[in-house]
Design a protein around this motif. Structure first.
Motif, PDB file in Angstrom:
ATOM      1  N   GLY A 117       0.900  -1.265   0.021  1.00  7.21           N
ATOM      2  CA  GLY A 117      -0.066   0.045  -0.120  1.00  7.21           C
ATOM      3  C   GLY A 117       0.897   1.309   0.070  1.00  7.21           C
ATOM      4  O   GLY A 117       0.601   2.252  -0.486  1.00  7.21           O
ATOM      5  N   ALA A 121       0.948   3.829  -3.094  1.00  2.00           N
ATOM      6  CA  ALA A 121       0.633   5.285  -2.768  1.00  2.00           C
ATOM      7  C   ALA A 121       1.284   6.318  -3.290  1.00  2.00           C
ATOM      8  O   ALA A 121       1.067   7.308  -3.871  1.00  2.00           O
ATOM      9  CB  ALA A 121       0.380   5.349  -0.988  1.00  2.00           C
ATOM     10  N   THR A 124       0.750   6.307  -6.959  1.00  2.00           N
ATOM     11  CA  THR A 124      -0.589   6.790  -7.461  1.00  2.00           C
ATOM     12  C   THR A 124      -0.977   8.105  -6.873  1.00  2.00           C
ATOM     13  O   THR A 124      -2.134   8.618  -7.250  1.00  2.00           O
ATOM     14  CB  THR A 124      -1.615   5.646  -7.572  1.00  2.00           C
ATOM     15  OG1 THR A 124      -1.959   5.112  -6.182  1.00  2.00           O
ATOM     16  CG2 THR A 124      -0.862   4.629  -8.475  1.00  2.00           C
ATOM     17  N   GLY A 125      -0.818   8.162  -5.676  1.00  2.00           N
ATOM     18  CA  GLY A 125      -1.342   9.306  -4.769  1.00  2.00           C
ATOM     19  C   GLY A 125      -2.429   8.715  -4.048  1.00  2.00           C
ATOM     20  O   GLY A 125      -3.110   9.410  -3.294  1.00  2.00           O
ATOM     21  N   LEU A 126      -2.881   7.622  -4.178  1.00  2.00           N
ATOM     22  CA  LEU A 126      -4.109   6.887  -3.497  1.00  2.00           C
ATOM     23  C   LEU A 126      -3.638   6.679  -2.023  1.00  2.00           C
ATOM     24  O   LEU A 126      -2.571   6.725  -1.482  1.00  2.00           O
ATOM     25  CB  LEU A 126      -4.398   5.511  -4.011  1.00  2.00           C
ATOM     26  CG  LEU A 126      -4.922   5.490  -5.271  1.00  2.00           C
ATOM     27  CD1 LEU A 126      -4.979   3.981  -5.723  1.00  2.00           C
ATOM     28  CD2 LEU A 126      -6.380   5.979  -5.371  1.00  2.00           C
ATOM     29  N   PRO A 127      -4.917   6.457  -1.147  1.00  2.00           N
ATOM     30  CA  PRO A 127      -4.408   6.257   0.343  1.00  2.00           C
ATOM     31  C   PRO A 127      -3.916   4.999   0.525  1.00  2.00           C
ATOM     32  O   PRO A 127      -4.109   4.093  -0.181  1.00  2.00           O
ATOM     33  CB  PRO A 127      -5.675   6.355   1.082  1.00  2.00           C
ATOM     34  CG  PRO A 127      -6.538   7.314   0.183  1.00  2.00           C
ATOM     35  CD  PRO A 127      -6.167   6.857  -1.392  1.00  2.00           C
ATOM     36  N   TRP A 128      -2.758   4.672   1.240  1.00  2.00           N
ATOM     37  CA  TRP A 128      -1.929   3.721   1.387  1.00  2.00           C
ATOM     38  C   TRP A 128      -2.912   2.311   1.632  1.00  2.00           C
ATOM     39  O   TRP A 128      -2.419   1.246   1.033  1.00  2.00           O
ATOM     40  CB  TRP A 128      -0.840   3.615   2.317  1.00  2.00           C
ATOM     41  CG  TRP A 128      -1.323   3.620   3.995  1.00  2.00           C
ATOM     42  CD1 TRP A 128      -1.655   4.841   4.516  1.00  2.00           C
ATOM     43  CD2 TRP A 128      -1.501   2.453   4.513  1.00  2.00           C
ATOM     44  NE1 TRP A 128      -2.051   4.353   5.817  1.00  2.00           N
ATOM     45  CE2 TRP A 128      -2.256   3.037   6.033  1.00  2.00           C
ATOM     46  CE3 TRP A 128      -1.351   1.349   4.339  1.00  2.00           C
ATOM     47  CZ2 TRP A 128      -2.300   2.337   7.116  1.00  2.00           C
ATOM     48  CZ3 TRP A 128      -1.755   0.502   5.418  1.00  2.00           C
ATOM     49  CH2 TRP A 128      -2.109   0.908   6.750  1.00  2.00           C
ATOM     50  N   VAL A 130      -5.634   1.651   0.672  1.00  2.00           N
ATOM     51  CA  VAL A 130      -6.474   1.094  -0.638  1.00  2.00           C
ATOM     52  C   VAL A 130      -5.643   0.082  -1.109  1.00  2.00           C
ATOM     53  O   VAL A 130      -6.130  -0.929  -1.541  1.00  2.00           O
ATOM     54  CB  VAL A 130      -6.634   2.185  -1.651  1.00  2.00           C
ATOM     55  CG1 VAL A 130      -7.439   1.861  -2.784  1.00  2.00           C
ATOM     56  CG2 VAL A 130      -7.598   3.378  -0.988  1.00  2.00           C
ATOM     57  N   GLY A 131      -4.352   0.257  -1.273  1.00  5.40           N
ATOM     58  CA  GLY A 131      -3.522  -0.656  -2.020  1.00  5.40           C
ATOM     59  C   GLY A 131      -3.467  -1.884  -1.207  1.00  5.40           C
ATOM     60  O   GLY A 131      -3.371  -3.025  -1.427  1.00  5.40           O
TER      61      GLY A 131
END
Length: 486
Positions: A117, A121, A124-128, A130-131
């Motif tokens: 994650g 992150a 992609t910049g997604l919250p960790w 999520v991954g």
């Protein structure tokens, strides 16, 4: 009492020595060790002789694996530490070992979700989280497959990782600093720095989980004594890891030189990818993208391997009623393709731990470091105690195992392994990032798990003597029904 059919046996004759090697080495995740562990060790410890240290620690791990493998051939159980400690020491120690093993393997496996994650992150910049949730879901799906199907995912990623590491070594040795090689990488003096203890702890962590192939013993493809095939696979994995990690650690310091590697690693967390990019010219971009993909996939396959180990441990112990019998269920009737109940439990635990770290605002990196440290230390404790049990068992039982595997290797392994454990305890505050939780919680949790297991075994002895007497003896030969509840 109602009964429900559960899996009595796992799918036999499916694990060769090569497949045991794949599972064991994939658990160690060579690409992750290169991209993360070796860089961090150089940056944090200041040790210049890291290649020598990997060689030494690898030899110690192999010594410990010799006694462990010898015992595995005697106890023939899918929860090896549980059975080895029960037969060599006492049933209470076996259940205590099982509790520590389940804690260690679970925390090591769940830690990888935090790493995945965190890396995703950053890309992609997604919250960790999520991954992390994605990789837990993927592992849950693949973990319900037979081991031979899971290996179809693991094998290409591991082979790709070894090819990547081979390319990295070739790149490193092609351009040593100053145009010449030195012997500093293998000089004992390079270990005599203030960060030497930290380097020992981090180096051992690179080998954590390489013993996991022992849980595949019930599925091994052999007509001879159980454990021989899986044992060869695990020992080969330990030897492979030793050679590969030593070579990668050496190649990583060559471009900057031994005196400059600590600064280079501290200034560039992506040092291996930078070295590849700087030396591969027009194809560098493609190689780095492929390397990142292999790195992420290696996290996933290591998690799959550990999930397989955990579910087999859980199923094997549940078959003996030491854990609830529902955890021994599978979709395969009396011959299981993969543990179903144990897989669901492991996934649920991973989700709960992830939710806890996310709710309390911890980072994926924090989750990875804390849980992987706990897992690595727990497995080292188990390896040491298993090698204490080995000479005791062989002294009591007449076997064909020679003195080298039954006594010499375990005794030396215990001595050297205890020194590594001491270094890990000494460097706990340096190993772990700042937190409201004190570093001492790591050994406390290991001791608490062992005590809980020991107490549970004592309760079984007084309340369910039949279950107590069957501890470590429940390796089935054919299908059977067990109570649906204890």
């Amino acid at each position: 009492m109602s009964t429900a059919p559960v899996a009595a046996t796992l799918d036999r004759r499916t694990v060769t020595a090569f497949r045991a090697w794949l599972i064991s080495l994939a658990t160690s995740a060579p690409a992750v060790v290169m991209a993360g562990g070796i860089v961090a060790t150089y940056a944090q410890s200041g040790v210049t002789s890291l290649p020598l240290l990997f060689l030494v620690i690898g030899v110690v791990v192999t010594l410990l694996m010799v006694g462990y493998s010898a015992m595995l051939r005697e106890v023939s159980h899918s929860a090896p530490y549980y059975a080895i400690l029960a037969r060599g020491l006492s049933p209470e120690m076996g259940v205590a070992g099982a509790a520590v093993a389940l804690l260690a393997y679970n925390t090591l496996q769940i830690s990888l979700a935090g790493l995945f994650g965190s890396v995703l992150a950053g890309m992609t910049g997604l919250p960790w989280w999520v991954g992390a949730a994605v990789i837990i879901g993927v592992v849950a799906l693949i973990g319900r497959m037979p081991i031979r199907a899971a290996i179809r995912f693991i094998a290409p990623v591991l082979i790709g990782s070894l090819m990547l590491l081979g390319l990295f070594v070739l790149v490193g040795i092609s351009d040593p600093a100053g145009g010449q090689f030195t012997g500093k990488a293998f000089s004992p003096q390079g270990l005599l720095v203030s960060g030497g203890g930290l380097a020992v702890a981090l180096t051992f962590a690179a080998f954590a989980g390489i013993d996991g192939g022992g849980s595949l013993i019930e599925e091994e493809a052999t007509e001879g004594k159980p454990g021989a095939v899986v044992g060869r696979g695990m020992l080969a994995a330990a030897a492979t890891a030793t050679v590969v990690y030593t070579a990668v650690a050496w190649a990583m310091q060559l471009p900057s030189g031994p005196d400059g590697i600590a600064a280079a690693a501290a200034n560039d967390a992506n040092l291996p990818f930078t070295i590849l990019a700087d030396h591969l010219g027009p194809v560098a971009g493609v190689v780095v993208v492929v390397a990142l993909a292999v790195f992420l996939a290696a996290i996933g396959t290591s998690s799959i391997s550990l999930h397989s180990v955990i579910t087999r441990y859980t199923m094997a112990i549940a078959r003996e009623h030491v854990l609830p019998a529902s955890l021994a269920e599978s979709d395969g009737g009396t011959t299981a393709k993969a543990p179903k109940g144990a897989s669901r439990l492991q996934t649920a635990i991973a989700v709960l731990v992830l939710a806890g770290f996310a709710i309390f605002g911890a980072s994926g990196e924090t989750m990875f470091v804390w849980l992987s440290t706990l897992g690595a230390m727990g497995l080292l404790v188990l390896l040491i105690i298993a090698n204490v049990a080995a000479p005791i068992y062989f002294a009591r039982n007449r076997t064909s195992v020679g003195a080298g595997a039954s006594t010499a290797a375990p005794t030396l392994g215990v001595l050297l392994g205890t020194m590594i454990l001491g270094a890990m305890l000494w460097q706990l505050s340096s190993l772990l990032p700042p937190s409201v939780v004190p570093p001492a919680i790591v050994p406390v949790l290991i001791v608490a798990a062992a005590v809980a297991g020991y107490v549970w075994a004592r309760l079984l002895r007084s309340r369910q003597p039949g279950v107590y007497q069957g501890i470590s003896h429940g390796v089935p030969l054919s299908g059977f029904d067990v109570p649906s509840a204890i």
